[in-house]
Design a protein around this motif. Structure first.
Motif, PDB file in Angstrom:
ATOM      1  N   ALA A  64      31.025 -17.445  26.449  1.00 42.00           N
ATOM      2  CA  ALA A  64      31.532 -16.312  27.071  1.00 42.00           C
ATOM      3  C   ALA A  64      32.865 -15.683  26.465  1.00 42.00           C
ATOM      4  O   ALA A  64      32.774 -14.542  26.438  1.00 42.00           O
ATOM      5  N   LEU A  65      33.903 -16.360  26.153  1.00 43.24           N
ATOM      6  CA  LEU A  65      34.914 -15.948  25.712  1.00 43.24           C
ATOM      7  C   LEU A  65      34.718 -15.399  24.234  1.00 43.24           C
ATOM      8  O   LEU A  65      35.268 -14.335  23.753  1.00 43.24           O
ATOM      9  N   TRP A  66      34.090 -16.132  23.577  1.00 44.05           N
ATOM     10  CA  TRP A  66      33.783 -15.644  22.028  1.00 44.05           C
ATOM     11  C   TRP A  66      32.962 -14.328  22.158  1.00 44.05           C
ATOM     12  O   TRP A  66      32.797 -13.413  21.417  1.00 44.05           O
ATOM     13  N   GLY A  67      32.041 -14.299  23.305  1.00 43.26           N
ATOM     14  CA  GLY A  67      31.101 -13.101  23.554  1.00 43.26           C
ATOM     15  C   GLY A  67      32.344 -11.808  23.559  1.00 43.26           C
ATOM     16  O   GLY A  67      31.940 -10.558  23.149  1.00 43.26           O
ATOM     17  N   ASN A  68      33.264 -12.065  24.450  1.00 43.52           N
ATOM     18  CA  ASN A  68      34.028 -11.045  24.728  1.00 43.52           C
ATOM     19  C   ASN A  68      34.879 -10.395  23.573  1.00 43.52           C
ATOM     20  O   ASN A  68      34.947  -9.392  23.201  1.00 43.52           O
ATOM     21  N   VAL A  69      35.175 -11.629  22.532  1.00 44.20           N
ATOM     22  CA  VAL A  69      35.910 -11.153  21.220  1.00 44.20           C
ATOM     23  C   VAL A  69      34.627 -10.484  20.495  1.00 44.20           C
ATOM     24  O   VAL A  69      35.260  -9.414  19.794  1.00 44.20           O
ATOM     25  N   SER A  70      33.487 -10.913  20.456  1.00 42.39           N
ATOM     26  CA  SER A  70      32.633 -10.232  19.726  1.00 42.39           C
ATOM     27  C   SER A  70      32.429  -8.706  20.134  1.00 42.39           C
ATOM     28  O   SER A  70      32.074  -7.698  19.429  1.00 42.39           O
TER      29      SER A  70
ATOM     30  N   ARG B  97      44.529 -13.914  23.125  1.00 42.28           N
ATOM     31  CA  ARG B  97      44.495 -14.451  24.339  1.00 42.28           C
ATOM     32  C   ARG B  97      43.207 -14.999  24.646  1.00 42.28           C
ATOM     33  O   ARG B  97      43.061 -16.365  25.147  1.00 42.28           O
ATOM     34  N   LEU B  98      42.104 -14.333  24.338  1.00 43.47           N
ATOM     35  CA  LEU B  98      40.851 -14.813  24.635  1.00 43.47           C
ATOM     36  C   LEU B  98      40.537 -15.953  23.819  1.00 43.47           C
ATOM     37  O   LEU B  98      40.035 -17.217  24.338  1.00 43.47           O
ATOM     38  N   LEU B  99      40.950 -16.180  22.540  1.00 44.17           N
ATOM     39  CA  LEU B  99      40.826 -17.519  21.601  1.00 44.17           C
ATOM     40  C   LEU B  99      41.866 -18.398  22.122  1.00 44.17           C
ATOM     41  O   LEU B  99      41.428 -19.717  21.911  1.00 44.17           O
TER      42      LEU B  99
END
Length: 577
Positions: free
Chosen positions: A503-509, A531-533
């Protein structure tokens, strides 16, 4: 120095045991016997390659050095007075050739299209044979090689052939050829470089012609297309190796194998690696051959693998050896996974046509395209060489595979590949170090490659979704509960964490969407991504710790504590993450 001393000691031992048969071979070679010289080469070529590699530390350059040293051996063996000193004498020739290569600063494979004044190409054939006409060995073997070379040269234009014959067969220097033909040195160098490339192509084409003729005589099928391959079934997957393996498994009869199964079995669902520039090459910067073998083993297959990441196809016989396995697989209706069949991604070899001397290939950019046999692994000058097919079926030890997979995942996150070295590909940055590189680049607003940021984010987001799905299926599978119920909580915990990471990588994407991406150096998106990473990295480290715990519990259950695993070992590696 210690290596040289050990090698000197080995040479002394070999000299003492230099048998009568080898002594006679040297004697005959000194007197011009071509077969004896060839046998000496067969016996000692690998040793020569080892000597050269210790000096230059590069396999391709070492191969070139050995070729040049063999020319020197051919010319000078008649002057060797003591046949029992052949090995130390040979080693001296190889080392001297290797040292000359280091001093020249570049190898024959780095021959530029144009040269500066005073340079000389280092790839040239045995120029100088004309100086050794009194040497019976040179005369015997040189005549045969020269005839082969003349046959290849006949394919060149009259102008290029005349230059090549003067330089390669006549032994004239570039400057002498230039003066003879009223040309500049640079024009001669360019012609010689062009000739090198044409002769290289001719070598491959001739070898393949002989191979195709042998297939025809033996009655092998002249063409075949794997009808069961469905090239576009998974065309949307970013991990093209896993996608092509999934389609290959289906063609081989394993239609119940999903992309998630392959992503998990290969370990790709749990990988993260980047290039130093954070560009689009990072996701493929891993050991292809090792990863594919692990995946096929987890799916119940052995595999034949040729080449790998950062490997180049150097000789026609390597290609022909691979063709035996590839064509046999295609005749069975099973396609091959290969790199760079049309673009710089993994694709399928799904058929062949001996009449056209061509493969039928498909990847994300083309379907049903033909690729000349000789261009597999050589589509452009810097092409990496890789092809693989599943072969025999294996019995699957699922618990053993999971243990290996989880331990590899932990090593990967520490930045260690399966051998314990730092990176499986020379430029790759893996695991938590890759996270740190991304976070630092975003904090400094230095991630300037918009496409690289978008592609890496999409690639990793896809992988972590598969990781969560793979572990969910594992936890729900009754097999794990039967084999080791104590490992279930650890796997379930890891699954929840990987879902969070996805989900966090989805936000970065979402911050840097494909196909065009967005500016990753813009202050707002860059800070948000960092911050997401940070959260993703922390969650993934915890997830990997849970997988290590599951691996330890599985191993302990399988071997009743006699497997070499210890809880202290588990805690130590968990802290390193």
């Amino acid at each position: 120095m210690d290596g040289d001393l050990n090698e000197d000691e080995r040479l002394r031992t070999m000299a003492e045991t230099f048998d009568r048969e080898q002594y006679e071979l040297v004697e005959k070679a000194r007197n011009g016997d071509a077969a004896s010289f060839g046998e000496l080469v067969r016996l000692h070529r690998s040793r020569m390659l080892g000597w050269a590699s210790r000096v230059v530390r590069d396999r391709a350059t070492a191969e070139d050095i050995v070729q040049d040293a063999l020319v020197q051996t051919l010319r000078k063996i008649g002057r060797l007075e003591q046949p029992d000193k052949f090995l130390p004498w040979l080693r001296t020739l190889v080392r001297n050739q290797a040292l000359m290569s280091l001093r020249s600063g570049w190898s024959r494979n780095e021959t530029p299209d144009r040269f500066e004044e005073g340079d000389s190409p280092t790839w040239s054939s045995p120029a100088g044979w004309h100086e050794a006409v009194d040497d019976p060995q040179a005369e015997a073997i040189g005549r045969l090689v020269a005839e082969d070379l003349r046959m290849l040269l006949s394919r060149l234009s009259p102008r290029d052939r005349a230059i090549a014959e003067s330089h390669l067969l006549g032994g004239l220097s570039v400057r002498e050829v230039a003066a003879q033909r009223n040309m500049t040195d640079g024009a001669v160098y360019t012609a010689v470089s062009r000739t090198r490339k044409k002769l290289e192509e001719a070598r491959y084409e001739d070898e393949i012609e002989r191979y195709a003729a042998a297939r025809r005589i033996s009655g092998r099928p002249a063409a075949r297309l794997c009808e069961r391959a469905r090239p576009y079934a998974l065309s949307g997957a970013y991990d093209t190796m896993a996608a092509m393996m999934t389609m290959t498994a289906a063609a081989a009869g394993r239609r119940n194998v999903s992309l998630t199964d392959v992503m998990g079995a290969t370990g790709h669902a749990f990988r993260i690696q980047v290039a130093p520039d954070l560009g689009v090459s990072g996701p493929y910067a891993y050991d292809w051959a090792d990863s594919l073998r692990l995946g096929w083993r987890g799916l119940g297959y052995d595999a034949s693998v040729f080449g790998g990441a950062e490997r180049r196809l150097r000789r026609p016989d390597e290609l022909v050896t691979a063709m035996d396995a590839l064509l046999a697989s295609l005749e069975r209706g099973v396609p091959a996974v290969a790199w760079n069949v049309s673009n710089t991604e993994f694709g399928l070899i799904e058929g062949f046509d001996d009449g056209k001397r061509a493969w039928i290939v498909t990847d994300t950019s083309a379907a049903g395209k033909t690729l000349p046999y000789a261009k597999l692994g050589r589509l452009h000058d810097d092409a990496e060489w890789f092809a693989a097919v599943p072969t025999g079926r294996l019995s699957i030890d699922r618990a053993a595979h999971w243990i290996e997979l989880f331990e590899r995942t932990a090593r990967h996150m520490r930045g260690d590949d399966h051998t314990g070295t730092r990176t499986p590909v020379s430029y790759a940055i893996a695991g938590t170090a890759a996270y740190r590189l991304w976070i630092d680049a975003f904090d400094r607003q230095a991630a300037a490659d918009a496409l690289g940021a978008a592609y890496n984010a999409a690639f990793t987001y896809e992988a972590r979704k598969h990781a969560a799905t793979y572990l969910l299926a594992m936890a729900a599978d009754g097999f794990l509960a039967d084999v080791c119920p104590a490992a279930l909580p650890a796997v379930a915990h890891a699954q929840k964490l990987y879902a969070k990471v996805a989900a966090l990588w989805g936000n970065v994407s979402g911050l840097f969407p494909l196909p065009f991406g967005a500016d990753p150096s813009a202050p707002g998106p860059a800070d948000r991504a960092a911050r997401l990473l940070e959260r993703a990295c922390a969650a993934e480290a915890e997830a990997v710790g849970a997988l290590q715990e599951a691996a330890w519990l599985l191993a302990r259950r399988r071997t009743d504590g006699r497997n070499g695993f210890s809880y202290n070992h588990f805690q130590k590696n968990q802290k390193r993450l």
